[in-house]
Design a protein around this motif. Structure first.
Motif, mmCIF file in Angstrom:
data_model
loop_
_atom_site.group_PDB
_atom_site.id
_atom_site.type_symbol
_atom_site.label_atom_id
_atom_site.label_comp_id
_atom_site.label_asym_id
_atom_site.label_seq_id
_atom_site.Cartn_x
_atom_site.Cartn_y
_atom_site.Cartn_z
ATOM 1 N N PHE A 9 0.814 -1.221 0.000
ATOM 2 C CA PHE A 9 0.000 0.000 0.000
ATOM 3 C C PHE A 9 0.848 1.272 0.000
ATOM 4 O O PHE A 9 0.379 2.317 -0.420
ATOM 5 N N GLY A 10 2.063 1.178 0.524
ATOM 6 C CA GLY A 10 2.907 2.359 0.650
ATOM 7 C C GLY A 10 2.551 3.159 1.894
ATOM 8 O O GLY A 10 1.442 3.054 2.425
ATOM 9 N N LEU A 11 3.488 3.975 2.354
ATOM 10 C CA LEU A 11 3.256 4.771 3.574
ATOM 11 C C LEU A 11 2.062 5.703 3.416
ATOM 12 O O LEU A 11 1.300 5.916 4.343
ATOM 13 N N LYS A 12 1.906 6.242 2.208
ATOM 14 C CA LYS A 12 0.836 7.218 1.974
ATOM 15 C C LYS A 12 -0.547 6.601 2.180
ATOM 16 O O LYS A 12 -1.478 7.276 2.621
ATOM 17 N N ASN A 13 -0.682 5.297 1.886
ATOM 18 C CA ASN A 13 -1.990 4.635 1.955
ATOM 19 C C ASN A 13 -2.097 3.627 3.092
ATOM 20 O O ASN A 13 -3.036 2.819 3.095
ATOM 21 N N ILE A 14 -1.180 3.681 4.039
ATOM 22 C CA ILE A 14 -1.172 2.651 5.088
ATOM 23 C C ILE A 14 -2.430 2.705 5.957
ATOM 24 O O ILE A 14 -2.920 1.675 6.433
ATOM 25 N N ILE A 62 -1.962 5.480 12.924
ATOM 26 C CA ILE A 62 -2.067 4.120 12.413
ATOM 27 C C ILE A 62 -3.268 3.395 13.029
ATOM 28 O O ILE A 62 -4.007 2.686 12.346
ATOM 29 N N GLY A 63 -3.459 3.556 14.335
ATOM 30 C CA GLY A 63 -4.440 2.752 15.062
ATOM 31 C C GLY A 63 -5.887 3.180 14.902
ATOM 32 O O GLY A 63 -6.788 2.330 14.874
ATOM 33 N N LEU A 64 -6.126 4.476 14.783
ATOM 34 C CA LEU A 64 -7.507 4.960 14.773
ATOM 35 C C LEU A 64 -8.330 4.424 13.595
ATOM 36 O O LEU A 64 -9.498 4.056 13.790
#
Length: 440
Positions: A92-97, A139-141
């Motif tokens: 996904f890449g960092l942008k779409n994580i 990341i978690g939300l």
């Protein structure tokens, strides 16, 4: 008066924890006793409510939390969580994580109860956050909101399922109407809310003991297939059981077996055994090493379990004190759109009693007569009532404390994040119901 005393109890918890710095478990127990006394309950009745509240809260949750912690720790220590995280980041890449985490959460959350889905998803969230060096809430939300949305709007989750039965609604149609609302709400709040400055200013911390500091080289990691299977095995078992519920009679011998292996505690237990062998023994790990991993996982969640239990005690004292009768008297005779009234009743009870499952059960009985109104869809009434009962999660909700402890937040910061996103999720759900009702 009963409803007012609930707010007094909430204020007391804030004073005990924020001003006096007393830990959550002690604060909740003190508040439960204080509210019971102010409500005029007998001492033995308060004691009984506390015992019942702790028992009801932990009867299956204790196994879910324990096996979930063990599974999470095994995923972390074996490198399986690292492998899953690396694969998600690569694909996904960092942008779409965030989208990757959200999609994973919705898939897990369609069949898996919130608490079970939470403990399955949390080690992946921790590892992705550690690997990317991105803020934990960023990341978690998306994952937690994705789980919350499916829990709020979709049968077979306890709240919507219970109201579906009470309102004699069609469960399949309720799921079809609820799914787009859940996806839209989870996307708006899980991704875009997590990017706001309001959330970015809050620093979440991974609890010690639930994460691995041992970073393995790529060649040392288990394969992606066995890693993802170990993490999602409980989801598969629960999904098969859910399909069986829809297709088979309750007393069908096959469904009895599916129901047993697909219950959340048993499904997680099987996943732990699976991970112990395929991520541990099969890869050269000694049994005493695995035992130490499991023991450390249980130690790490001890205070989390106690805080959640005390939240259940506080909730039960409020329920047993007769708050529901006060709310029923308050809402009688209100002239509102039936869907909005169902949402409002659910929201008021949720604020008062905490547990969304308890609130939805109470609310369904109060708003049941509204179904006689011409043109009212029982399925949309299910969704309106259910989404009302996720409004404003705060200190009398055991899920509030679960979120707080797993993300290492202060009480005030938990209210800024959890209370706000649960309220926005509830309001978004109501808007979705009103839009669908206008179209249909």
């Amino acid at each position: 008066m009963s409803v007012f005393l609930v707010f007094v109890g909430v204020a007391l918890i804030l004073v005990l924890m924020v001003v006096l710095k007393i830990d959550g478990f002690i604060s909740l127990m003190l508040a439960a006793i204080a509210v019971g006394l102010m409500e005029g309950m007998q001492l033995n009745a308060i004691t009984k409510s506390i015992y019942n509240g702790i028992g009801d809260q932990l009867k299956s949750l204790i196994l879910i939390l324990t096996f979930g912690a063990m599974l999470g720790k095994l995923l972390a220590e074996s490198g399986a969580a690292q492998k899953i995280a690396n694969t998600l980041i690569k694909k996904f890449g960092l942008k779409n994580i965030q989208w990757a985490i959200l999609l994973t959460a919705i898939i897990i959350g369609i069949t898996m109860f919130y608490e079970a889905g939470f403990v399955v998803l949390i080690p992946i969230i921790y590892t992705v956050a550690a690997e990317t060096k991105l803020p934990l809430l960023y990341i978690g939300l998306p994952g937690i909101v994705g789980l919350a949305a499916t829990h709020a709007f979709l049968p077979p989750h306890p709240g919507p399922a219970a109201v579906t039965v009470v309102f004699n609604a069609n469960m399949g149609k309720t799921m079809l109407l609820g799914l787009p609302i859940a996806i839209v709400a989870a996307t708006l709040l899980g991704v875009f809310y997590a990017r706001t400055n309001w959330v970015k200013k809050i620093n979440a911390v991974m609890p010690a003991g639930l994460i691995s500091t041992n970073q393995l080289k790529e060649e040392e990691l288990p394969g992606f297939g066995i890693s993802i299977l170990s993490a999602l095995l409980p989801v598969f078992l629960i999904a098969i059981s859910t399909i069986g519920e829809l297709l088979l009679a309750k007393n069908d011998p096959l469904q009895i077996y599916l129901g047993f292996f697909g219950s959340a505690p048993i499904a997680l237990f099987i996943a732990v055994l699976f991970a112990m062998y395929f991520l541990g023994i099969a890869r050269g790990m000694k049994m005493d090493e695995i035992a130490k991993i499991n023991a450390s996982a249980v130690k790490a969640i001890a205070m989390i379990v106690l805080v959640i239990a005390a939240g259940g005690a506080f909730k039960q004292v409020i329920v047993d004190s007769g708050v529901a009768n006060s709310i029923k008297a308050m809402t009688m005779g209100l002239q509102m759109n039936p869907y909005m009234l169902a949402w409002f009743v659910g929201a008021v009870i949720r604020i008062a009693v905490g547990s969304s499952t308890v609130a939805v059960t109470m609310a369904s009985g109060i708003v049941l007569p509204l179904l006689s109104t011409v043109g009212i869809s029982p399925e949309l009434m299910v969704l309106a009532t259910a989404c009302g009962t996720v409004f404003c999660s705060h200190v009398n909700d055991p899920g509030f404390w679960m979120f707080k402890e797993y993300f290492g937040l202060s009480l005030i910061d938990t209210m800024k994040v959890r209370t706000v996103y649960s309220s926005l999720l509830s309001i978004t759900g109501l808007i979705g119901v009103l839009i669908i009702s206008a179209i249909l």
